[in-house]
Design an enzyme around this catalytic site. Structure first.
Site, PDB file in Angstrom:
ATOM      1  N   GLY B 132       0.819  -1.213   0.000  1.00 32.23           N
ATOM      2  CA  GLY B 132       0.000   0.000   0.000  1.00 32.23           C
ATOM      3  C   GLY B 132       0.849   1.257   0.000  1.00 32.23           C
ATOM      4  N   TYR B 133       1.472   1.560  -1.124  1.00 31.22           N
ATOM      5  CA  TYR B 133       2.298   2.765  -1.235  1.00 31.22           C
ATOM      6  C   TYR B 133       1.583   3.833  -2.077  1.00 31.22           C
ATOM      7  CZ  TYR B 133       6.591   0.447   0.581  1.00 31.22           C
ATOM      8  OH  TYR B 133       7.525  -0.181   1.336  1.00 31.22           O
ATOM      9  N   SER B 134       1.380   3.540  -3.383  1.00 36.14           N
ATOM     10  CA  SER B 134       0.890   4.549  -4.318  1.00 36.14           C
ATOM     11  C   SER B 134      -0.507   5.035  -3.960  1.00 36.14           C
ATOM     12  CB  SER B 134       0.858   3.983  -5.743  1.00 36.14           C
ATOM     13  OG  SER B 134       2.148   3.702  -6.182  1.00 36.14           O
ATOM     14  N   SER B 166      -1.414  -4.291  -6.585  1.00 32.20           N
ATOM     15  CA  SER B 166      -1.479  -5.632  -7.181  1.00 32.20           C
ATOM     16  C   SER B 166      -1.976  -6.621  -6.152  1.00 32.20           C
ATOM     17  CB  SER B 166      -0.101  -6.089  -7.645  1.00 32.20           C
ATOM     18  OG  SER B 166       0.466  -5.146  -8.486  1.00 32.20           O
ATOM     19  N   GLU B 249      16.962  -5.067  -3.048  1.00 30.32           N
ATOM     20  CA  GLU B 249      17.039  -5.577  -4.410  1.00 30.32           C
ATOM     21  C   GLU B 249      18.491  -5.912  -4.756  1.00 30.32           C
ATOM     22  OE1 GLU B 249      14.859  -6.276  -6.927  1.00 30.32           O
ATOM     23  OE2 GLU B 249      16.638  -6.806  -8.085  1.00 30.32           O
ATOM     24  N   SER B 372       8.755   5.110 -12.761  1.00 24.13           N
ATOM     25  CA  SER B 372       8.652   5.355 -14.203  1.00 24.13           C
ATOM     26  C   SER B 372      10.031   5.607 -14.796  1.00 24.13           C
ATOM     27  CB  SER B 372       7.753   6.556 -14.464  1.00 24.13           C
ATOM     28  OG  SER B 372       8.402   7.736 -14.030  1.00 24.13           O
ATOM     29  N   GLU B 374      11.042   8.110 -16.287  1.00 22.41           N
ATOM     30  CA  GLU B 374      11.466   9.482 -16.002  1.00 22.41           C
ATOM     31  C   GLU B 374      12.059   9.583 -14.597  1.00 22.41           C
ATOM     32  OE1 GLU B 374       8.622   8.551 -17.510  1.00 22.41           O
ATOM     33  OE2 GLU B 374       9.298   9.233 -19.485  1.00 22.41           O
TER      34      GLU B 374
END
Lengths: 357, 389
Positions: B132-134, B166, B249, B372, B374
C-alpha cells in the site's frame, strides 16, 4: 598477472606514464597531417612499459599478460585517445600466440625484442581481391589492395587477410618489403592515420592457425574495449562540464532535459561495458561463444560510443563544435570504430546468422 | 543461458529442477505459464494452493537466514532458483510481495514479535501480502502520501485511498505507508503499518486496464483498523523503512526474468518465420536487435551479480529497470508488427487477446510501474552521475 591488486597496480603505472607523456594538448593541437600518430610516445611506451609485448608469451620474451589484463592496459590508452598502434599490435600478437608456426614464433620474439608494431589489414578495395600464391621456391607472394589500414604506413608488419584457392588465410607481410606500396591517406579521424596498401607480388609468411575468423573476432573485441573506454571518458568529461556551465543562472546539468539524456547515455554505456567485459572473457577463453559475442560486442559498443560522443558535442553547445575542443575527436573516433573491420549492419547480420535468425 | 556456477550450485540446480518438474503435474499442471505481469488475474485459487505447496517444501525465502526460517542460500543459488522457476514455466508468484519486500523489511526493521508473528505465514505461503504505497496523488512522488492513520485506543484507524495495488483482492495483509502526523510535510510524519485486509473498513475495487483485464486495484480505507503492535520501525519512521525495502534488491530474479523474455522473443521469431515477415529486412533487423538487446541485458546482469558486493544496488536496479522496460516495450511493438493485420483481430470473444496483443498492451505499463522511466532517469542523473538537483 591475475589478482585484483596486481591489475590495479598495472593500471596505475600505465595511467601515470600516460598522464606524464601523453599530454592531451600535445596530441590534439597538431594540425593535419601531423596528427593521428605519435611515434615518439609509442617508442617510449614500448621501452618503458613493454606495451608492444603485453600479450606475447613469456617464453617468447613478452610480458605474458592474459588478453583480459592486456585489455586493461588498452583501456588506459583508449580513454585518452592515444594515437598509436597498440590496439592492432595487441590483437596481432594475441592472434600470433595461438599460431603454431616457426614464422609466428619468430614474429613474437622480434616483437618482444625489437618492439615491432602491427596493423591488421582486412578491408579490400572493391574489385581487387587479395590473393596468395606459392612461387617456384616455395615462398608465398601476395597481390591485391587493402584500404583504410590503420597506421598502415607507419607500422613494421601487416597482418593481411587473403584468399588461397578461394580459402581465406592470414599472412604476415613486412611493411618495408619490395612489392609493398603504402599510400598515406588523410583520415577523418585525427586519432588514427590511414593507408592504402598495394601488394604486388609482395613476399609473405602464411600465418597458419585459427584463421581470419579468429583474427577478426579478436579485433572486434579490442574495438569494443576501445569504444567503451573512450565513451566512459567522454561521458565523464561531459557530465563534469554540465556541472559547471551556467546558463539562466544555474548549472545546465540541473535541467531535466539534459539530465535525462545523460541518464540514457549512462544506461547505454553500462550495457556496453558489461558486453565488452563479457567479450574479453570470451576472447580469453577462446571458446565457441566468441564467434557470436565478438561481432555482437563490436557493434553494441561502437554504437554506444557513437551515441555518447554525438551527445557530448550537442551537450557542450557551441564550444563542442569548435576544433579546439576535444569533443570532435571522440565523435570522429567513434564513427571510425563503427565502420572499421565491418559496419554495425554487417556485424548484426552476422550475429543473426549465427543465432539462426 | 546458465551463468557459470560451482558444483554445489549445480547440485542445487538439479534439486529445484527435479522438484518443479514433479510439482507441476497433476492438479498443478494447468499452472504452467499462468500468472505474472499481464496475466495476474489467472487461476488465483490454484496459484494460492501452489504457494502453500512451495512453502511446505521450503522453497519460499530461500535467501533468508536459517535462523529466520530460510535456507541461507547464496546469491548464486537464489539466481539459480529464479532461473529454474522461469525455465519450468512455473506460475507467477502470489506471495512475492511478502517474500521479497515485507519479509526482508521485517528482518531489518521489525521487532522480534513481529518477525515471529508474520515470517512463518510468508514462508508457508499461507498469508499473502500486498503493497500500500501509491495513491492517486502520490505516484512517482511517493512522499505525497495522504492516507491518514490516527491513534485510537491500542491501535490505529486508517482513512484514505491506495491505488495500483497488485493482488489486493487476494491478499490477507497490506503493508501501508500512511501519515501519522498530519502536521508534518513530505517524508516526515509517515509510518509503516501492517493492516489486515479482511475487515469492513477495507474496500477493494479492481481497475480495468487497457488490456481489458484487471490485476491492479484501488484500496479504500474507511476507518480501517490495525493494532499498535503492527507499526514497523516506530511512529514517523515510515519513509526510512519503505526506502530500506528498495535496498534489498540484489538483482537475483533478473536472469530468471530474462528467461521469460527469451521465451517471448522466441515466440515472436517463430511467428515471423511462420507468416513470412522474417523475410522483411526491417522486421529481420528489429528481431536481431531484440536478440542482441537481450544478450546485453544478460551480460549486464552477470556483471552486476559478480560485483554485487561493491556495487550500489539501488542504482544498478535503476539501470536494469530502464534497460528491460524499454526492451520489453519495444518487443511488444515488434510482436504486434510481426503479427501484421492478423494481430488486429481479437482471437476469441469480446476482447480475448492473443499473447502478442497482450504483450503489446501490457508492456506499456513496464515503463510506468515500479518507478517510471522518467523517475529512474532522475535517480541515475542525480545519484550516479552527480548532476545538480
Amino acid at each position: 598477472m591475475s589478482s585484483l591488486d596486481e591489475q590495479r597496480e598495472m593500471r596505475r603505472t600505465v595511467a601515470e606514464f600516460l598522464d606524464r607523456q601523453a599530454d592531451p594538448a600535445r596530441l590534439r593541437t597538431l594540425p593535419p597531417p601531423a596528427d593521428g600518430f605519435d611515434g615518439e610516445l609509442w617508442r617510449r611506451a614500448v621501452v618503458e612499459l613493454g606495451v608492444g609485448a603485453l600479450v606475447v608469451p613469456e617464453s617468447a620474451g613478452g610480458l605474458g599478460l592474459t588478453f583480459a589484463d592486456g585489455a586493461l592496459v588498452l583501456t588506459e590508452f583508449s580513454r585518452r585517445l592515444v594515437p598509436g598502434p597498440l590496439l592492432d599490435t595487441m590483437v596481432a600478437t594475441a592472434f600470433l600466440s595461438q599460431v603454431d608456426t616457426p614464422s609466428g614464433a619468430a614474429l613474437l620474439r622480434r616483437t618482444a625484442l625489437e618492439g615491432l608494431s602491427f596493423a591488421i589489414a582486412t578491408e579490400e578495395v572493391a574489385g581487387a581481391v587479395g590473393t596468395g600464391r606459392v612461387t617456384e621456391t616455395g615462398a608465398w607472394q601476395l597481390s591485391g589492395r587493402k584500404r583504410s589500414v590503420v597506421h598502415g604506413a607507419e607500422v613494421d608488419v601487416l597482418l593481411v587477410t587473403a584468399r588461397v584457392d578461394g580459402v581465406p588465410a592470414v599472412f604476415a607481410v613486412d611493411g618495408a618489403a619490395p612489392g609493398v606500396s603504402r599510400i598515406p591517406r588523410a583520415g577523418l579521424d585525427h586519432t588514427r592515420r590511414y593507408a592504402e596498401v598495394v601488394l604486388d607480388g609482395a613476399p609473405a609468411d602464411l600465418v597458419d592457425g585459427p584463421g581470419p575468423g579468429r583474427l577478426l573476432d579478436l579485433m572486434w573485441v579490442a574495438l569494443a574495449v576501445d569504444s567503451v573506454a573512450a565513451a566512459r571518458q567522454c561521458l565523464e568529461q561531459t557530465v563534469a562540464y554540465l556541472k559547471v556551465r551556467q546558463q539562466f543562472g544555474r548549472p545546465i546539468g540541473s535541467f531535466q532535459a539534459i539530465k535525462h539524456r545523460c541518464a540514457d547515455m549512462a544506461v547505454t554505456l553500462a550495457g556496453a561495458e558489461a558486453t565488452a567485459q563479457y567479450a574479453v572473457q570470451a576472447a580469453q577463453g577462446g571458446g565457441e561463444e566468441l564467434s557470436v559475442v565478438a561481432p555482437l560486442a563490436k557493434s553494441v559498443c561502437a554504437d554506444a560510443f557513437m551515441v555518447v560522443a554525438a551527445e557530448a558535442v550537442q551537450l557542450h553547445g557551441g564550444i563542442g563544435f569548435t576544433f579546439e575542443h576535444e569533443a570532435h575527436l571522440y565523435l570522429k573516433h567513434a564513427k571510425a570504430n563503427q565502420q572499421l573491420h565491418g559496419s554495425g549492419a554487417q556485424l548484426r547480420r552476422e550475429v543473426g546468422r549465427l543465432a539462426g535468425i | 543461458m546458465d551463468a557459470p556456477h560451482a558444483a554445489v550450485d549445480e547440485t542445487f540446480r538439479a534439486e529445484i529442477r527435479a522438484w518443479l518438474a514433479r510439482g507441476l503435474t497433476g492438479e498443478f499442471a494447468p499452472l504452467i505459464g499462468a500468472g505474472g505481469p499481464g496475466r495476474e488475474h489467472e487461476l488465483i485459487d490454484l496459484r494460492a494452493a501452489w504457494e502453500r505447496t512451495l512453502g511446505a517444501a521450503g522453497w519460499i525465502g530461500i535467501g533468508w537466514p536459517v535462523a529466520a526460517g530460510g535456507r541461507g542460500a547464496s546469491l548464486a543459488q537464489q539466481v539459480i532458483f529464479h532461473e529454474e522457476y522461469a525455465r519450468a514455466g512455473a506460475p507467477g508468484r502470489l506471495g512475492h510481495m511478502g517474500e521479497q519486500l515485507l519479509g526482508p523489511t521485517l528482518l531489518a526493521f521489525g521487532t522480534a514479535e513481529q518477525q515471529k508473528r508474520f515470517l512463518p505465514g510468508i514462508l508457508s505461503g499461507t498469508e499473502l501480502w500486498c503493497q500500500g504505497y501509491s495513491e492517486p496523488g502520490a505516484g512517482s512522488d511517493l512522499a505525497g502520501v495522504r492516507t491518514r492513520a490516527e491513534r485510537s485506543g491500542d491501535g490505529y484507524v486508517l482513512n484514505g485511498q491506495k491505488v495500483w495495488t497488485s493482488l489486493a483482492h487476494v491478499a490477507d495483509w497490506c503493508f501501508v505507508l500512511a501519515r501519522t502526523d498530519p502536521g508534518a510535510e513530505r517524508h516526515h510524519g509517515l509510518s509503516y503499518l501492517l493492516v489486515p485486509m479482511r475487515q469492513t473498513g477495507v474496500q477493494v475495487r479492481p481497475i480495468v486496464q487497457i488490456t481489458g483485464t484487471s490485476e491492479f486495484n484501488e484500496v479504500f480505507f474507511d476507518d480501517a483498523r490495525t493494532g499498535s503492535e503492527n507499526l514497523v520501525g516506530g511512529e514517523g519512521a515510515g519513509w526510512r523503512v519503505a526506502m530500506g525495502t528498495l535496498g534489498f534488491e540484489r538483482g537475483v530474479s533478473t536472469l530468471g526474468q530474462q528467461i521469460g523474455f527469451e521465451r517471448e522473443l522466441n515466440t515472436v521469431i517463430d511467428t515471423a518465420r511462420a507468416n513470412g515477415s522474417l523475410q522483411d529486412p526491417d522486421i529481420h533487423s528489429r528481431i536481431v536487435q531484440a536478440w542482441i538487446g537481450l544478450k546485453v541485458m544478460r551480460y549486464t546482469a552477470v556483471r552486476t551479480l559478480a560485483s554485487s558486493a561493491d556495487g550500489v544496488p539501488g542504482l544498478e536496479a535503476s539501470i536494469s529497470k530502464l534497460q528491460w522496460a524499454n526492451w520489453h516495450r519495444d518487443l511488444g511493438e515488434l510482436a504486434i508488427d510481426v503479427a501484421g493485420p492478423e494481430g488486429l483481430v481479437a482471437v476469441g470473444g469480446a476482447y480475448e487477446l492473443s499473447d502478442a496483443q497482450t504483450l503489446f498492451l501490457f508492456s506499456r505499463s513496464d515503463t510506468i510501474y515500479g518507478g517510471s522511466n522518467e523517475v529512474q532517469r532522475n535517480i541515475i542523473a542525480e545519484r550516479l552521475l552527480g548532476l545538480p538537483r
